[in-house]
Design a protein around this motif. Structure first.
Motif, PDB file in Angstrom:
ATOM      1  N   UNK A  86       1.771 -53.551 -62.197  1.00 52.48           N
ATOM      2  CA  UNK A  86       2.819 -54.424 -62.715  1.00 52.48           C
ATOM      3  C   UNK A  86       3.178 -55.556 -61.774  1.00 52.48           C
ATOM      4  N   UNK A  87       2.423 -55.709 -60.714  1.00 53.85           N
ATOM      5  CA  UNK A  87       2.703 -56.790 -59.765  1.00 53.85           C
ATOM      6  C   UNK A  87       2.338 -58.124 -60.411  1.00 53.85           C
ATOM      7  N   UNK A  88       3.061 -59.155 -60.030  1.00 53.34           N
ATOM      8  CA  UNK A  88       2.900 -60.482 -60.607  1.00 53.34           C
ATOM      9  C   UNK A  88       2.285 -61.416 -59.564  1.00 53.34           C
ATOM     10  N   UNK A 115       6.285 -57.537 -56.645  1.00 49.21           N
ATOM     11  CA  UNK A 115       6.922 -56.668 -57.633  1.00 49.21           C
ATOM     12  C   UNK A 115       8.356 -56.454 -57.178  1.00 49.21           C
ATOM     13  N   UNK A 116       9.303 -56.821 -58.025  1.00 49.35           N
ATOM     14  CA  UNK A 116      10.705 -56.612 -57.694  1.00 49.35           C
ATOM     15  C   UNK A 116      11.135 -55.233 -58.177  1.00 49.35           C
ATOM     16  N   UNK A 120      10.085 -53.312 -61.636  1.00 47.45           N
ATOM     17  CA  UNK A 120       9.549 -51.957 -61.557  1.00 47.45           C
ATOM     18  C   UNK A 120      10.365 -51.009 -62.434  1.00 47.45           C
ATOM     19  N   UNK A 121      11.686 -51.120 -62.344  1.00 53.47           N
ATOM     20  CA  UNK A 121      12.556 -50.288 -63.172  1.00 53.47           C
ATOM     21  C   UNK A 121      12.310 -50.535 -64.659  1.00 53.47           C
ATOM     22  N   UNK A 122      12.143 -51.790 -65.055  1.00 55.70           N
ATOM     23  CA  UNK A 122      11.901 -52.129 -66.452  1.00 55.70           C
ATOM     24  C   UNK A 122      10.582 -51.510 -66.935  1.00 55.70           C
ATOM     25  N   UNK A 125      11.127 -47.745 -67.360  1.00 57.42           N
ATOM     26  CA  UNK A 125      11.867 -47.436 -68.593  1.00 57.42           C
ATOM     27  C   UNK A 125      10.989 -47.602 -69.828  1.00 57.42           C
ATOM     28  N   UNK A 126      10.066 -48.564 -69.770  1.00 55.46           N
ATOM     29  CA  UNK A 126       9.165 -48.812 -70.899  1.00 55.46           C
ATOM     30  C   UNK A 126       8.024 -47.809 -70.950  1.00 55.46           C
ATOM     31  N   UNK A 127       7.923 -46.963 -69.923  1.00 52.16           N
ATOM     32  CA  UNK A 127       6.868 -45.955 -69.904  1.00 52.16           C
ATOM     33  C   UNK A 127       5.526 -46.472 -69.449  1.00 52.16           C
ATOM     34  N   UNK A 128       5.509 -47.599 -68.758  1.00 53.79           N
ATOM     35  CA  UNK A 128       4.240 -48.158 -68.257  1.00 53.79           C
ATOM     36  C   UNK A 128       3.792 -47.485 -66.988  1.00 53.79           C
TER      37      UNK A 128
END
Length: 128
Positions: A86-88, A115-116, A120-122, A125-128
């Motif tokens: 999930x890093x940008x 990655x903030x 990361x929390x989002x 929560x989305x299950x990624x």
């Protein structure tokens, strides 16, 4: 930290968090996630699994606001891991690594990812 296969306890490389104080252009306190595995263990998901655990530790236990990572521009395996985590990509922060001699020009250019804790929390929560 050393990375090993749980079942065999075989050391396969390392994955972990570290300070980036060796890069003077990054703000003090910047924390990097990095990895190196022996080539025979590439492509099995070990880095992604271990890095996910380290991200959780960094954000949940250490309370970090951001974790960064960087790799040689042509290291598509590492950048793919960063993307899976999930890093940008932050192209404005790509850099010439000061510890790589000019005689190794193909290894100097590094791409930079962030990655903030919020992102990361989002994802969590989305299950990624």
């Amino acid at each position: 930290a050393a990375a090993e296969i749980i079942e065999t306890r075989q050391c396969i490389g390392f994955v972990g968090l570290l300070d980036t104080d060796h890069l003077p252009f990054l703000p003090a306190g910047t924390v990097e996630i990095g990895w190196r595995l022996a080539p025979e263990f590439w492509g099995h998901g070990y880095v992604t699994e271990a890095a996910e655990a380290w991200l959780a530790y960094g954000f949940e236990t250490l309370g970090l606001d951001e974790i960064v990572s960087f790799a040689v521009r042509d290291n598509s395996r590492s950048t793919a891991v960063m993307q899976r985590l999930g890093m940008i990509a932050d192209p404005a922060s790509d850099f010439e690594h000061p510890d790589i001699p000019d005689s190794h020009a193909m290894l100097k250019r590094h791409v930079f990812y962030r990655l903030t804790a919020k992102d990361w929390q989002a994802r969590k929560k989305a299950g990624c």
